[in-house]
Design a protein around this motif. Structure first.
Motif, PDB file in Angstrom:
ATOM      1  N   PRO A   1     -52.938  22.689  27.070  1.00 43.38           N
ATOM      2  CA  PRO A   1     -51.824  23.584  26.803  1.00 43.38           C
ATOM      3  C   PRO A   1     -51.633  23.832  25.305  1.00 43.38           C
ATOM      4  N   PHE A   2     -50.932  24.907  24.980  1.00 40.80           N
ATOM      5  CA  PHE A   2     -50.605  25.246  23.600  1.00 40.80           C
ATOM      6  C   PHE A   2     -49.835  24.108  22.939  1.00 40.80           C
TER       7      PHE A   2
ATOM      8  N   PRO B   1     -49.646  32.507  15.923  1.00 35.53           N
ATOM      9  CA  PRO B   1     -48.429  32.108  16.626  1.00 35.53           C
ATOM     10  C   PRO B   1     -48.606  32.097  18.142  1.00 35.53           C
ATOM     11  N   GLY B   2     -48.281  30.973  18.738  1.00 32.22           N
ATOM     12  CA  GLY B   2     -48.279  30.873  20.191  1.00 32.22           C
ATOM     13  C   GLY B   2     -49.618  30.575  20.842  1.00 32.22           C
ATOM     14  N   VAL B   3     -50.675  30.474  20.051  1.00 32.86           N
ATOM     15  CA  VAL B   3     -52.007  30.182  20.606  1.00 32.86           C
ATOM     16  C   VAL B   3     -52.694  29.154  19.725  1.00 32.86           C
ATOM     17  N   THR B   4     -53.205  28.088  20.332  1.00 32.57           N
ATOM     18  CA  THR B   4     -53.946  27.067  19.594  1.00 32.57           C
ATOM     19  C   THR B   4     -55.437  27.310  19.768  1.00 32.57           C
ATOM     20  N   PHE B   5     -56.051  27.967  18.779  1.00 32.74           N
ATOM     21  CA  PHE B   5     -57.501  28.100  18.772  1.00 32.74           C
ATOM     22  C   PHE B   5     -58.108  26.855  18.136  1.00 32.74           C
ATOM     23  N   MET B   6     -59.232  26.393  18.681  1.00 34.68           N
ATOM     24  CA  MET B   6     -59.970  25.278  18.113  1.00 34.68           C
ATOM     25  C   MET B   6     -61.316  25.778  17.585  1.00 34.68           C
TER      26      MET B   6
ATOM     27  N   GLN C   1     -52.000  18.289  31.173  1.00 34.63           N
ATOM     28  CA  GLN C   1     -52.698  19.069  32.187  1.00 34.63           C
ATOM     29  C   GLN C   1     -52.379  20.558  32.051  1.00 34.63           C
ATOM     30  N   HIS C   2     -53.401  21.375  32.319  1.00 41.06           N
ATOM     31  CA  HIS C   2     -53.245  22.822  32.343  1.00 41.06           C
ATOM     32  C   HIS C   2     -54.361  23.385  33.222  1.00 41.06           C
TER      33      HIS C   2
END
Length: 227
Positions: A65-66, A109-114, A156-157
């Motif tokens: 999850p974010f 904002p609102g998204v976790t990119f790796m 979990q997601h």
């Protein structure tokens, strides 16, 4: 979604499934590499994933999850721009590693990119904005799907890709020293997606400096380009 694989056997082989929904993309081969570009409404075509002629590979899975710690807070470095700088050879793998270890990294904002990054020697760097970095010196293999390597399966997601991770891990545990392009495509096919569809499957034979890819899970129609 997305799945990133780096394997160091007799050869260094990198695999990447790009799983996206409702986004315009293209694969662009050029003298400096083979790039998967996304059409951004403001910036135009952005080279966000792929291989360059120096031997680097850039993958950028979304983390589910974010995690709000990845949001911009007025300081640090944008992970997307760092990935583009590596892919376009504006910065080296070691320079990116040094920046990520010493300075704050943020996503959008609102998204976790790796970031799932590797170099010509098969070294691997993971960057998770707001959480930290992990580096591995020529590991036998490494896999990243869509969960944080710091959290594993503690959160979990539906799109975290734990099942994809375990499937790829099982196949790589049994991989021989002759692991090659065909073997990597077999793993990518096994973990490919349809709901959030796999639109590009790419394999980079770093040793042979050749990139192979197919689109929309058409496994019998593989393109290649030497870089």
């Amino acid at each position: 979604m997305c799945t990133s694989i780096v394997v160091n056997k007799k050869k260094t082989i990198v695999g990447w499934n790009l799983d996206i929904l409702d986004m315009e993309y293209r694969v662009r081969p050029c003298d400096n590499g083979v790039f998967i570009e996304i059409n951004d409404s403001k910036e135009g075509w952005l080279p966000l994933f792929g291989a360059n002629s120096r031997g680097d590979f850039v993958g950028m899975p979304t983390c589910w999850p974010f995690d709000e710690r990845s949001n911009p807070n007025g300081k640090g470095n944008n992970i997307i721009m760092l990935d583009i700088d590596l892919l376009l050879q504006r910065k080296t793998f070691q320079e990116i590693k040094s920046i990520a270890e010493k300075e704050p990294i943020f996503s959008v904002p609102g998204v976790t990119f790796m970031s799932a990054l590797s170099d010509k020697d098969g070294n691997v760097l993971y960057i998770v904005p707001g959480q930290g970095t992990m580096s591995f010196e020529k590991p036998q293999y490494k896999i990243m799907t869509n969960f944080s390597p710091f959290k594993q399966n503690k959160e979990q997601h539906p799109w975290m890709g734990w099942d994809r991770y375990k499937k790829a891990e099982s196949m790589l545990k049994n991989a021989t020293d002759d692991f090659d392009v065909k073997d990597c495509f077999e793993i990518l096919q096994a973990v490919s997606q349809e709901v959030c569809p796999t639109v590009v499957s790419m394999v980079y034979d770093v040793t042979e400096k050749t990139v192979y890819w197919c689109e929309n899970r058409k496994w019998g129609n593989i393109n290649n380009c030497k870089i």
